[in-house]
Design a protein around this motif. Structure first.
Motif, PDB file in Angstrom:
ATOM      1  N   THR A  99      29.193 -76.541  27.288  1.00 37.34           N
ATOM      2  CA  THR A  99      29.723 -75.114  28.324  1.00 37.34           C
ATOM      3  C   THR A  99      27.922 -75.702  29.510  1.00 37.34           C
ATOM      4  O   THR A  99      28.359 -76.172  30.524  1.00 37.34           O
ATOM      5  N   ALA A 104      27.899 -69.535  30.321  1.00 34.73           N
ATOM      6  CA  ALA A 104      29.136 -70.069  30.346  1.00 34.73           C
ATOM      7  C   ALA A 104      29.903 -69.896  28.684  1.00 34.73           C
ATOM      8  O   ALA A 104      31.179 -69.787  28.493  1.00 34.73           O
ATOM      9  N   ALA A 105      28.896 -70.417  27.959  1.00 34.37           N
ATOM     10  CA  ALA A 105      28.998 -70.310  26.354  1.00 34.37           C
ATOM     11  C   ALA A 105      30.044 -69.579  25.878  1.00 34.37           C
ATOM     12  O   ALA A 105      30.244 -68.621  25.218  1.00 34.37           O
ATOM     13  N   TRP A 108      32.880 -68.235  27.123  1.00 33.11           N
ATOM     14  CA  TRP A 108      34.134 -69.558  27.016  1.00 33.11           C
ATOM     15  C   TRP A 108      34.791 -68.592  24.878  1.00 33.11           C
ATOM     16  O   TRP A 108      35.472 -68.246  24.671  1.00 33.11           O
TER      17      TRP A 108
END
Length: 147
Positions: A99, A104-105, A108
């Motif tokens: 990502t 963002a990780a 996700w």
């Protein structure tokens, strides 16, 4: 060459072994990493991962299926618990590679995924096989496979 001389995979000087940067481990080979996990990770190592994942201790314990936080801070985890913590550090690292950012990780890893039967990647990684399947999903996504 005898087994007493065998030293599994030495790390690349820049990248290191998966998960070791996240957990701030100084393993230079798989042998070193195995020894550190067998000796047990320190409480502070787990706390660092929790902060990065933005998880509460209770939520994390539910994910890994072990009680980790009824120990004193200077006690080490069991080898089994250390391996599970390491699994989640590797997943977080791979998710960041996929990502591009920690935020963002985290998103996700915490978002239900149809390819995982509607579970989040963190939930799905409760077992070693589940963790491997999440790793395969990340690889497929990196390769442009729509799942």
């Amino acid at each position: 060459m005898g087994l007493e001389r065998y030293h599994p995979t030495t790390t690349h000087p820049v990248f290191g072994l998966p998960g070791t940067h996240i957990l701030q481990l100084e393993a230079r080979s798989l042998h070193d990493l195995t020894q550190q996990l067998e000796m047990g990770l320190l409480h502070e190592t787990v706390t660092r991962l929790l902060m990065l994942l933005e998880l509460t201790p209770v939520t994390f314990q539910q994910h890994i299926g072990l009680h980790l936080f009824n120990r004193r801070k200077n006690q080490r985890l069991t080898a089994r618990a250390s391996e599970r913590v390491y699994r989640y550090a590797c997943l977080f690292e791979r998710a960041m590679q996929l990502t591009g950012t920690q935020e963002a990780a985290r998103t996700w890893l915490k978002t239900p995924n149809a390819a995982l039967g509607g579970e989040t990647p963190l939930q799905y990684a409760r077992t070693e096989l589940g963790g491997q399947l999440v790793q395969h999903l990340i690889t497929a996504l990196e390769d442009g496979v729509v799942v």
